[in-house]
Write an enzyme that holds these catalytic residues in place. Structure first.
Site, short mmCIF file in Angstrom:
data_model
loop_
_atom_site.label_atom_id
_atom_site.label_comp_id
_atom_site.label_asym_id
_atom_site.label_seq_id
_atom_site.Cartn_x
_atom_site.Cartn_y
_atom_site.Cartn_z
CD GLU A 129 -3.16 -3.73 0.24
OE1 GLU A 129 -3.46 -3.61 1.45
OE2 GLU A 129 -2.17 -4.37 -0.14
CD GLU A 276 1.79 -2.01 -1.20
OE1 GLU A 276 1.89 -2.77 -0.22
OE2 GLU A 276 1.09 -0.99 -1.18
#
Ligand SMILES: *[C@@H]1O[C@H](CO)[C@@H](O)[C@H](O)[C@H]1NC(C)=O
Ligand SMILES: *[C@@H]1O[C@H](CO)[C@@H](O)[C@H](O)[C@H]1NC(C)=O
Ligand SMILES: *[C@@H]1O[C@H](CO)[C@@H](O)[C@H](O)[C@H]1NC(C)=O
Ligand SMILES: *[C@@H]1O[C@H](CO)[C@@H](O)[C@H](O)[C@H]1NC(C)=O
Length: 357
Positions: A129, A276
């Site tokens: 991220e 995720e």
């Protein structure tokens, strides 16, 4: 409460859902190939890698996503039959803008496990991220060069056909305008639109998937007015209607916002991996074991049916649940729920039903 009224422990329920999804018969088998789990190790007493690999095998889980390429973990995964996404932490990205460093990284962390009976590496996650707004742009200039160098190093080492470099990105890299908040209006975030265009074009050339983390829980956490039912998959509540398509859950709406952003960047059919997705069981009023069960039950049912989303219907979706076990050493800066994402407790045991109170 009488014993007969007690809910089964969430770990047991989830474990049996996993079994249902992965082992429930011929009709459900395609979902088995899609279902993976994240294996994080930010714990005061991380489980021994051997025990975790055994747990994956016992539950028929054939894919795992790591946050590093720890040697002890990799050695246990060798010969396990579990497919692996290894990862490069954000703090190494700057170093890997140098090709020689990327070549060394691939040699040490990929090539050394690529032998008959070694680790079945499928992806290298370049950063984690890195474009989160909260990083203030720290990794904006280094991520794409690192991605290019790692893929080139994989190619040069002869792994390029089998192993693809990707970047797990938070869903905050795309959105739709406030005055037209529908999936079909999805675009990459304006401050990184040019960069995202280059990255997705590159992925399209290399055959890498776009990896995205999608968190319906955070939609609720971030916004007190968010309709609770829209976070789940049971089709309740008022749908978002977009060009005649009825969206009844935020997961589909979010995924299709990405599909639209990819289309607007000219790569509308780029494969998407959900790196995720999950639900925490403690640390916030919506972080509850019963909500986690409701969420996973809907998600796994959807995956087992290869339902896809309205813009990519009837498709197998590759998904990594977050997460296998609680991590009691994670930072709670994002919220107190951070240490409670596990399907299992930090010690690998099923979560007790007391958590669902
Ligand atoms: C990967 O390779 C580099 C060598 O470039 C090494 O320094 C590093 O410790 C290895 N392992 C991980 C988990 O990155
Ligand atoms: C980003 O900026 C904010 C506000 O200036 C600061 O509080 C935060 O620590 C910064 N985060 C990082 C990762 O640099
Ligand atoms: C990234 O590059 C731009 C343009 O060269 C520069 O203005 C910016 O400061 C750099 N950002 C970081 C975090 O290094
Ligand atoms: C890249 O995108 C184009 C247009 O969508 C497509 O035809 C092509 O097959 C893609 N390339 C790869 C390697 O998937």
């Amino acid at each position: 409460m009488a014993g007969s009224d007690r809910r089964p422990a969430v770990g047991v329920v989830l474990a049996s859902l996993l079994l249902l999804a992965v082992g429930g018969g011929v009709g459900l088998l395609p979902a088995a190939e899609g279902l993976g789990v994240n294996w994080g190790t930010l714990a005061s007493h991380p489980l021994p890698p051997r025990a975790v690999v055994q747990m994956l095998q016992d539950n028929g889980i054939k894919k795992v996503k790591l946050f590093d390429a720890d040697a002890g973990t990799m050695e246990e995964l060798a010969g396990s039959g579990v497919e692996v996404m290894v990862a490069i932490p954000n703090n190494l990205l700057d170093l890997l803008t140098d090709y020689a460093a990327a070549r060394d990284w691939v040699h040490a962390n990929v090539s050394s496990y690529s032998f008959d009976g070694g680790v079945d590496i499928k992806y290298v996650a370049v950063g984690n991220e890195p474009f989160l707004s909260s990083f203030n742009g720290t990794f904006l200039n280094v991520t794409f060069p690192a991605l290019q160098n790692i893929q080139r190093a994989l190619d040069d080492a002869g792994h390029g056909d089998a192993i693809k470099a990707t970047v797990p990105l938070n869903a905050d890299v795309y959105n739709s305008p406030k005055d037209n908040p529908v999936p079909s209006a999805g675009r990459f975030r304006s401050d990184i639109a040019d960069l995202m265009m280059e990255i997705v074009q590159f992925m399209n050339q290399t055959g890498a998937p776009f990896t995205v983390n999608i968190y319906p829980f955070l939609s609720l956490y971030d916004n007190d007015d968010f309709p609770l039912d829209f976070a789940f998959f049971d089709g309740n509540g008022s749908p978002v209607v977009d060009n005649g398509i009825r969206y009844t859950n935020v997961f589909d709406a979010n995924f299709d916002t990405l599909v639209s952003a990819l289309s607007s960047a000219g790569v509308g059919s780029l494969p998407i991996v959900v790196g995720e997705v999950g639900w925490p069981t403690d640390g916030h009023k919506h972080a509850r074991a019963d909500y986690a069960e409701r969420f996973y039950a809907g998600l796994l049912r959807k995956l087992a049916a290869n339902a896809g989303t309205p813009l990519r219907p009837n498709q197998y979706v590759e998904v990594y649940l977050f997460s296998l076990v609680d991590e009691d050493a994670k930072s709670v800066a994002p919220g107190n729920f951070e240490r409670h994402w596990g399907i299992l407790r930090y010690d690998g045991q099923p979560k007790p039903d007391e958590l669902s109170v």
